[in-house]
Design a protein around this motif. Structure first.
Motif, PDB file in Angstrom:
ATOM      1  N   LEU A  74       0.836  -0.741  -0.131  1.00  0.00           N
ATOM      2  CA  LEU A  74      -0.029   0.192   0.043  1.00  0.00           C
ATOM      3  C   LEU A  74       1.009   1.513  -0.055  1.00  0.00           C
ATOM      4  CD1 LEU A  74      -2.776   1.566  -0.170  1.00  0.00           C
ATOM      5  CD2 LEU A  74      -2.501   0.994   3.291  1.00  0.00           C
ATOM      6  N   VAL A  75       0.772   2.408  -1.188  1.00  0.00           N
ATOM      7  CA  VAL A  75       1.155   3.306  -1.324  1.00  0.00           C
ATOM      8  C   VAL A  75       0.638   4.593  -0.495  1.00  0.00           C
ATOM      9  CG1 VAL A  75       3.135   4.799  -2.367  1.00  0.00           C
ATOM     10  CG2 VAL A  75       2.729   2.061  -3.137  1.00  0.00           C
ATOM     11  N   VAL A  76       0.891   5.424   0.064  1.00  0.00           N
ATOM     12  CA  VAL A  76       0.330   5.999   0.726  1.00  0.00           C
ATOM     13  C   VAL A  76       1.327   7.682   0.090  1.00  0.00           C
ATOM     14  CG1 VAL A  76      -0.841   7.449   2.817  1.00  0.00           C
ATOM     15  CG2 VAL A  76      -1.007   4.977   1.946  1.00  0.00           C
ATOM     16  N   GLU A  77       0.319   9.121  -0.864  1.00  0.00           N
ATOM     17  CA  GLU A  77       1.484   9.528  -0.895  1.00  0.00           C
ATOM     18  C   GLU A  77      -0.052  10.392  -1.486  1.00  0.00           C
ATOM     19  OE1 GLU A  77       3.894  12.515  -2.262  1.00  0.00           O
ATOM     20  OE2 GLU A  77       4.321  10.521  -1.777  1.00  0.00           O
ATOM     21  N   ASP A  78       0.316  11.849  -1.505  1.00  0.00           N
ATOM     22  CA  ASP A  78      -0.648  12.819  -1.451  1.00  0.00           C
ATOM     23  C   ASP A  78      -0.168  13.499  -3.073  1.00  0.00           C
ATOM     24  OD1 ASP A  78       1.546  14.015   0.249  1.00  0.00           O
ATOM     25  OD2 ASP A  78       0.820  16.069   0.491  1.00  0.00           O
ATOM     26  N   ASP A  79       1.086  13.575  -3.391  1.00  0.00           N
ATOM     27  CA  ASP A  79       1.250  13.594  -4.486  1.00  0.00           C
ATOM     28  C   ASP A  79       1.003  12.962  -5.849  1.00  0.00           C
ATOM     29  OD1 ASP A  79       3.354  14.138  -7.015  1.00  0.00           O
ATOM     30  OD2 ASP A  79       4.000  15.913  -5.801  1.00  0.00           O
TER      31      ASP A  79
ATOM     32  N   THR B 294      14.605   8.490   2.074  1.00  0.00           N
ATOM     33  CA  THR B 294      14.206  10.489   1.691  1.00  0.00           C
ATOM     34  C   THR B 294      14.594  10.043   0.576  1.00  0.00           C
ATOM     35  OG1 THR B 294      16.778  11.181   1.408  1.00  0.00           O
ATOM     36  CG2 THR B 294      15.308  11.134   3.834  1.00  0.00           C
ATOM     37  N   LYS B 295      13.097  11.652   0.378  1.00  0.00           N
ATOM     38  CA  LYS B 295      13.385  11.526  -1.421  1.00  0.00           C
ATOM     39  C   LYS B 295      14.302  12.802  -1.848  1.00  0.00           C
ATOM     40  CE  LYS B 295       7.812  11.620  -0.809  1.00  0.00           C
ATOM     41  NZ  LYS B 295       6.989  12.565  -1.204  1.00  0.00           N
TER      42      LYS B 295
ATOM     43  N   ALA C 121       6.579  -1.529   7.521  1.00  0.00           N
ATOM     44  CA  ALA C 121       6.125   0.172   7.575  1.00  0.00           C
ATOM     45  C   ALA C 121       7.482   0.552   6.778  1.00  0.00           C
ATOM     46  CB  ALA C 121       5.414   1.225   8.264  1.00  0.00           C
ATOM     47  N   ILE C 122       7.384   1.628   5.604  1.00  0.00           N
ATOM     48  CA  ILE C 122       8.661   2.191   5.307  1.00  0.00           C
ATOM     49  C   ILE C 122       7.724   3.846   5.124  1.00  0.00           C
ATOM     50  CG2 ILE C 122      10.535   2.578   3.322  1.00  0.00           C
ATOM     51  CD1 ILE C 122       9.604  -0.453   3.027  1.00  0.00           C
ATOM     52  N   PHE C 123       8.365   4.815   5.353  1.00  0.00           N
ATOM     53  CA  PHE C 123       8.765   5.889   5.279  1.00  0.00           C
ATOM     54  C   PHE C 123       9.698   6.714   4.504  1.00  0.00           C
ATOM     55  CE2 PHE C 123       7.205   5.947   9.653  1.00  0.00           C
ATOM     56  CZ  PHE C 123       5.485   6.773   9.599  1.00  0.00           C
TER      57      PHE C 123
ATOM     58  N   VAL D  18       3.150  -4.772   3.200  1.00  0.00           N
ATOM     59  CA  VAL D  18       4.239  -3.727   3.630  1.00  0.00           C
ATOM     60  C   VAL D  18       3.539  -2.555   3.324  1.00  0.00           C
ATOM     61  CG1 VAL D  18       6.259  -2.457   3.350  1.00  0.00           C
ATOM     62  CG2 VAL D  18       5.917  -5.140   2.948  1.00  0.00           C
ATOM     63  N   VAL D  19       3.712  -1.337   4.472  1.00  0.00           N
ATOM     64  CA  VAL D  19       3.096  -0.297   4.066  1.00  0.00           C
ATOM     65  C   VAL D  19       4.360   0.843   3.735  1.00  0.00           C
ATOM     66  CG1 VAL D  19       2.772   0.522   6.032  1.00  0.00           C
ATOM     67  CG2 VAL D  19       1.092   2.109   4.815  1.00  0.00           C
ATOM     68  N   VAL D  20       4.276   1.206   2.770  1.00  0.00           N
ATOM     69  CA  VAL D  20       5.068   2.815   2.193  1.00  0.00           C
ATOM     70  C   VAL D  20       4.184   4.182   2.174  1.00  0.00           C
ATOM     71  CG1 VAL D  20       6.817   3.519   0.440  1.00  0.00           C
ATOM     72  CG2 VAL D  20       6.764   1.529   0.769  1.00  0.00           C
ATOM     73  N   LEU D  21       4.691   5.606   3.445  1.00  0.00           N
ATOM     74  CA  LEU D  21       3.997   6.378   3.693  1.00  0.00           C
ATOM     75  C   LEU D  21       4.904   7.519   3.912  1.00  0.00           C
ATOM     76  CD1 LEU D  21       3.483   4.571   6.802  1.00  0.00           C
ATOM     77  CD2 LEU D  21       1.407   5.531   5.671  1.00  0.00           C
ATOM     78  N   ASP D  22       4.283   8.513   2.932  1.00  0.00           N
ATOM     79  CA  ASP D  22       4.893  10.217   2.801  1.00  0.00           C
ATOM     80  C   ASP D  22       4.743   9.800   4.336  1.00  0.00           C
ATOM     81  OD1 ASP D  22       5.733  12.438   2.100  1.00  0.00           O
ATOM     82  OD2 ASP D  22       4.261  12.862   1.553  1.00  0.00           O
ATOM     83  N   VAL D  23       5.592  10.905   4.562  1.00  0.00           N
ATOM     84  CA  VAL D  23       5.801  12.070   6.404  1.00  0.00           C
ATOM     85  C   VAL D  23       4.003  13.051   6.365  1.00  0.00           C
ATOM     86  CG1 VAL D  23       6.415  13.011   8.153  1.00  0.00           C
ATOM     87  CG2 VAL D  23       7.510  10.729   7.149  1.00  0.00           C
ATOM     88  N   ALA D  24       5.501  13.685   4.861  1.00  0.00           N
ATOM     89  CA  ALA D  24       3.961  15.047   5.281  1.00  0.00           C
ATOM     90  C   ALA D  24       2.913  14.813   4.211  1.00  0.00           C
ATOM     91  CB  ALA D  24       5.165  15.997   4.333  1.00  0.00           C
ATOM     92  N   MET D  25       1.796  14.952   4.549  1.00  0.00           N
ATOM     93  CA  MET D  25       0.048  14.638   3.989  1.00  0.00           C
ATOM     94  C   MET D  25      -0.457  15.828   4.635  1.00  0.00           C
ATOM     95  SD  MET D  25      -0.134  11.223   3.087  1.00  0.00           S
ATOM     96  CE  MET D  25      -0.011  10.133   5.044  1.00  0.00           C
ATOM     97  N   PRO D  26      -1.747  16.379   3.786  1.00  0.00           N
ATOM     98  CA  PRO D  26      -2.568  16.768   4.567  1.00  0.00           C
ATOM     99  C   PRO D  26      -3.855  15.931   5.528  1.00  0.00           C
ATOM    100  CG  PRO D  26      -3.102  17.496   2.535  1.00  0.00           C
ATOM    101  CD  PRO D  26      -1.776  16.289   2.938  1.00  0.00           C
ATOM    102  N   GLY D  27      -4.158  16.580   6.260  1.00  0.00           N
ATOM    103  CA  GLY D  27      -4.811  15.891   6.974  1.00  0.00           C
ATOM    104  C   GLY D  27      -4.600  15.252   8.103  1.00  0.00           C
ATOM    105  N   MET D  28      -3.649  13.617   8.020  1.00  0.00           N
ATOM    106  CA  MET D  28      -3.190  12.619   9.051  1.00  0.00           C
ATOM    107  C   MET D  28      -1.819  12.669   8.012  1.00  0.00           C
ATOM    108  SD  MET D  28      -4.926   9.306   9.498  1.00  0.00           S
ATOM    109  CE  MET D  28      -5.537   9.181  10.789  1.00  0.00           C
TER     110      MET D  28
END
Length: 129
Positions: free
Chosen positions: A5-10, A103-104, A79-81, A49-59
């Motif tokens: 699962l990829v969680v990314e606002d961009d 990091t990106k 999990a991976i940030f 596995v979940v891959v998450l961005d740290v800075a996202m609006p809302g949560m």
């Protein structure tokens, strides 16, 4: 390969991560926000596995992982940030949650290696999926 699962606002970064992970053979589902990620997990079950961005609006990604970690069935979800935030306190917060912090901009081989690492660790501690 793994269910990721990829969680990314961009949307551009989300699509890039999806394409790269699919190219490595992973099955990928994505969500543009933390709230939607929690909905995906509630509807489809936990990924491997979940891959998450740290800075996202809302949560933030950190809040998403804290929410998941508070649920016994997701307490050990690998999990991976993947974040542009490189402040020591952000990295420490991610690592305190038991996540790998990358990091990106990111290198695909580093992300692939991190996925393999968290899956190996998870299999050793939980007996696998």
């Amino acid at each position: 390969m793994a269910r990721v699962l990829v969680v990314e606002d961009d949307p551009d970064i989300r699509q890039l991560v999806e394409l790269r992970l699919r190219g490595l053979g992973h099955r990928v589902v994505s969500a543009p926000s933390g709230a939607q990620a929690l909905e995906v997990i509630a509807e489809r079950g936990a990924p491997e596995v979940v891959v998450l961005d740290v800075a996202m609006p809302g949560m933030t990604g950190l809040e998403v992982l804290r929410t998941l970690r508070a649920q016994p069935e997701h307490a050990d979800l690998p999990a991976i940030f993947l974040s542009a935030r490189v402040r020591p306190e952000d990295i420490a917060a991610g690592e305190e949650l038991g996540a790998v912090y990358l990091t990106k901009p990111f290198v695909v081989s580093a992300l692939a290696g991190a996925i393999e690492k968290v899956l190996r660790t998870s299999a050793q501690t939980t007996g696998g999926w």
